[in-house]
Design an enzyme around this catalytic site. Sequence first.
Site, PDB file in Angstrom:
ATOM      1  N   CYS A 222       0.813  -1.227   0.000  1.00 43.36           N
ATOM      2  CA  CYS A 222       0.000   0.000   0.000  1.00 43.36           C
ATOM      3  C   CYS A 222       0.841   1.269   0.000  1.00 43.36           C
ATOM      4  CB  CYS A 222      -0.971  -0.005   1.169  1.00 43.36           C
ATOM      5  SG  CYS A 222      -2.078  -1.410   1.143  1.00 43.36           S
TER       6      CYS A 222
ATOM      7  N   HIS B  50      -2.748   7.014   3.090  1.00 40.96           N
ATOM      8  CA  HIS B  50      -3.337   5.784   2.557  1.00 40.96           C
ATOM      9  C   HIS B  50      -4.661   5.542   3.273  1.00 40.96           C
ATOM     10  CE1 HIS B  50      -4.187   1.732   1.572  1.00 40.96           C
ATOM     11  NE2 HIS B  50      -3.767   1.220   2.718  1.00 40.96           N
TER      12      HIS B  50
ATOM     13  N   ASN C 224     -10.569   0.434   1.099  1.00 40.16           N
ATOM     14  CA  ASN C 224      -9.109   0.448   1.004  1.00 40.16           C
ATOM     15  C   ASN C 224      -8.716  -0.063  -0.385  1.00 40.16           C
ATOM     16  OD1 ASN C 224      -6.399  -0.211   1.111  1.00 40.16           O
ATOM     17  ND2 ASN C 224      -6.484  -1.056   3.182  1.00 40.16           N
TER      18      ASN C 224
END
Length: 329
Positions: free
Chosen positions: A112, A251, A281
């Site tokens: 990520c 993030h 996400n």
Amino acid sequence: MRGAEIVGIGSYLPERVLTNADLERMVDTSDEWIVTRTGIRERRIVADGEATSDLAARACETALVDAGIDRADVDLLVLATSSPDMIFPSTAALTQDKLGLDCAAFDAMAACTGFIYALYAAVTAVESGRAGTVLVVGADAFTRFVDFDDRSTCVLFGDGAGAVVVAASDTQGVLHVDLGADGAGAGILSIPAGGSAAPCTVERCERGEQYVRMSGNEVFKFVVRAIPETTRRALEASGLGVDDVRWIVPHQANQRILDTIADRLDVPHERVCSTIEKTGNTSTASIPLALDHLYTSGDLAPGDVVALVGFGAGLTWGTAVLRWTKEAP
Ligand code: ACO
């Protein structure tokens, strides 16, 4: 010194929406549990036959139009993903072909945090004079690696892509990039099977090892320790402090993490960009998707200081400090 700046930005979300109500019909969960623990209400899911490179190409097309740059002028494509189309060729090469580009292309893998690592590579190439214009894209069809029978992970993730065009500039649009990694934390968050350490076998697939495994509490503890540190370090190296920042764009893992980051950095929650409610996400795509949301909403003005903050499996983390130079669209 020759600088690098973001001259174009774009994003793409697949059409299919998966709501919390849909998930209630698939696993033993509730809208109330998901919203309270994560802030997520819906996420987008790739269509059958759609892959990460398709999402990446769509986001890159929009970013190139926004930049007003001809495809022939792109020197390099750097693609971050946690869900490549296949182990090789790289998803960057597949995306390059879909875009009809004539340039070098490679994948940057840092889970990520991948978009920050890819941006670092692009900025370094531009500032050194080795490249003039670089496409940087974070793209993930991560739901392909999620077990939709596992309620502890399937509610968290969604698919999408975001891209920026980085070009040489007289001013410094990217002030500093701070990166870090700690492989000792690899077991906290991983997809165990499918690589050379544990090739996919029928037995491993029956145990679901081809899907994401996560120790949620350990991830939470890592993030709230490492993220304020990398953010402060990157700002200090830029000669700035937290109060100078217009937007922190982390993030988008979950809302509780975003709120905790805001508290630990002592910044108002409304200065921490959140798009998680609508996207979930999206791994490497989440930072450029959120940045594009700010840009297209007219919430970014030239001169604004923006801190892009990534964290993910590896463990990896990173912060890029930008001085935004583009007028709102
Ligand atoms: N619906 C209902 N109940 C659930 C669900 C669900 N979807 N998932 C888990 N539960 C249950 C568990 O079974 C458990 O039940 P039990 O008490 O009867 O055993 C209970 O809820 C609590 O489970 P926990 O895993 O302890 O839940 P927690 O409060 O820690 O929340 C979460 C989970 C949201 C993942 C949390 O750990 C967190 O915020 N972690 C941060 C990590 C993260 O967000 N990761 C995202 C991906 S990683 C990345 O992007 C870098």
